[in-house]
Design an enzyme around this catalytic site. Structure first.
Site, PDB file in Angstrom:
ATOM      1  CG  LEU A 249       5.919  -1.655   4.596  1.00  0.00           C
ATOM      2  CD1 LEU A 249       4.553  -2.295   4.756  1.00  0.00           C
ATOM      3  CD2 LEU A 249       6.710  -2.341   3.493  1.00  0.00           C
ATOM      4  CE1 TYR A 250      10.730   1.482  11.476  1.00  0.00           C
ATOM      5  CE2 TYR A 250       9.761   3.677  11.638  1.00  0.00           C
ATOM      6  CZ  TYR A 250      10.522   2.658  12.181  1.00  0.00           C
ATOM      7  OH  TYR A 250      11.081   2.811  13.432  1.00  0.00           O
TER       8      TYR A 250
END
Length: 451
Positions: A249-250
């Protein structure tokens, strides 16, 4: 025989006094109730007034909203002359044609080093940081104290605080923004995904919204990440390679940032340069990074976990020393062209760039541990396991030819030298020099003098 005393008059007087007291008490209660009602009404009106300012009606005119926000920010931020003096003093350049740079995430690792480098050469630097507790806030405060000694002021606030940002842009005509604030870390995204969206996407958009309306618009250099390459298997990683397969997700939020930057460049004429950092390390670094917590655990005699790929290969990273990254950031700022918008409208084509900032020399994590063992004079207790599916990638390798061509970026610090400098800082900062080889520190001092 004497007659009994007449008490009727005394009784009547006591009854009268009691009646007067009851009347006065009733009047006092009535007056108090009126006073309380009026005070409550006044407080309610004040709250409604400020709520209306903070959340104005939707309007097609951005300047209308901007005016509302400015009034509110004036009420809550920088109401003191001392605060405003610090902001202006810190952001004023001391060299001819110097920059005035807003550094977001100035209390962070890269932000601190970049702020010092900019100030050292005479640029004006104003920091912004929310000092969150993703990792030990005391380390961020120590960095803040160090910056303060160099007359760099950090405003404590959040990227999503539009009134605060508006206040700062009203006070200072920033020529550049070095946007380094972000929710970092690949694995933490599995625990707190919303923090990544709030900081890396919403916060970035809010900053761009303020910047697009500024007059003049600043040029913006911002931190993307090598994580955007995700599941890419081509090596070394080039800016031309695909970045549509994020593994975390980062990485997805950083890739989203690159697309958002393209949009604001295209519509509003903002000059935007994205920098894809490759595993930055060094003194004053982040405690959530492997080299940092490996050092801590090795010194404390705790086992460390080393990952291997599913096919039993060593995980490798293109570790990049902080001083090299700082040179890259300043090079990007120095070559950033002016934004072309005015009043929120694009007046012409604007610069849009993306660069890798790496070391070009991937090193297996096992080699990193070996270097630390030698520097710390302690044998690590290694626990080798298969890499879990937590967003990490097995290998990173930067191609930096584009950055070299455009602003002379050329990393020069090998991992052994960089880790020696880190260990020297670490044992000094945490006060544990006695547990590390004296020869290590002595050799480090000699190397620093010869640099």
């Amino acid at each position: 025989m004497a007659s009994p005393p007449d008490t009727s008059k005394t009784t009547k007087l006591e009854r009268y006094n009691s009646y007067i007291r009851r009347v006065n008490s009733t009047k006092l209660m009535a007056a108090s109730s009126k006073l309380l009602f009026r005070a409550t009404l006044l407080v309610a009106l004040v709250l409604i007034f400020f709520f209306t300012l903070n959340y104005p009606p939707l309007s097609d005119n951005p300047h209308h909203v901007h005016a509302h926000q400015n009034f509110l920010s004036s009420a809550f931020y920088g109401s003191g002359a001392s605060w405003e003096k610090q902001v202006r003093h810190s952001s004023t350049p001391r060299r001819p044609n110097g920059f005035s740079v807003l550094v977001t995430g100035a209390g962070g690792f890269v932000g601190t080093h970049c702020s010092l480098a900019l100030k050292k050469r005479g640029d004006g630097v104003l920091g912004l940081d929310n000092f969150n507790d993703y990792y030990d806030p005391s380390l961020k405060r120590a960095r803040q104290a160090m910056l303060s000694k160099h007359q760099i002021f950090i405003v404590e606030g959040d990227l999503n605080d539009a009134p605060l940002l508006s206040k700062l842009f009203d006070m200072v005509p920033f020529t550049h923004i070095l946007h380094l604030a972000a929710q970092a870390g690949v694995r933490y995204a599995m625990q707190n995904p919303q923090s990544y969206v709030r900081s890396n996407i919403a916060g970035f958009v809010n900053l761009l919204e303020i910047a697009k309306a500024a007059d003049p618009q600043p040029a913006i250099v911002w931190a993307s990440s090598s994580s955007v390459y995700g599941l890419n298997t081509e090596n070394p990683f080039s800016e031309l390679h695909r970045t549509d397969q994020p593994a975390s997700l980062y990485a997805a939020t950083k890739k989203a940032g690159e697309e958002i930057a393209h949009t604001y460049n295209h519509i509003y004429g903002l000059s935007l340069t994205g920098l894809r950092f490759f595993t930055v390390y060094g003194p004053w670094g982040r405690p959530d990074m492997a080299y940092f917590f490996f050092t801590k655990d090795i010194l404390q005699g705790k086992p460390i976990t080393i990952y291997q790929t599913q096919d039993d290969k060593e995980v490798a990273r293109d570790f990049t020393y902080i001083d090299d990254v700082v040179k890259g950031c300043l090079g990007a700022l120095d070559t950033a062209e002016k934004s072309t918008g005015s009043g929120g409208k694009k007046r012409g084509p604007a610069q849009l760039r993306i660069y890798n900032l790496g070391n070009t020399s991937p090193v297996p994590v096992g080699r990193l541990v070996g270097i630390l063992e030698g520097l710390l004079n302690v044998k690590a207790k290694k626990h080798v396991i298969k890499m879990p599916r937590n967003g990490d990638v097995p290998y990173t390798h930067a191609n930096v030819s584009l950055a070299y061509r455009d602003f002379g970026y050329k990393p020069s610090t090998d991992l052994a030298t960089g880790l020696r400098r880190f260990v020297k800082w670490y044992v000094s900062y945490y006060g544990i020099q006695t547990r590390v080889k004296k020869e290590t520190l002595k050799r480090s001092d000699q190397l620093e003098e010869s640099d």
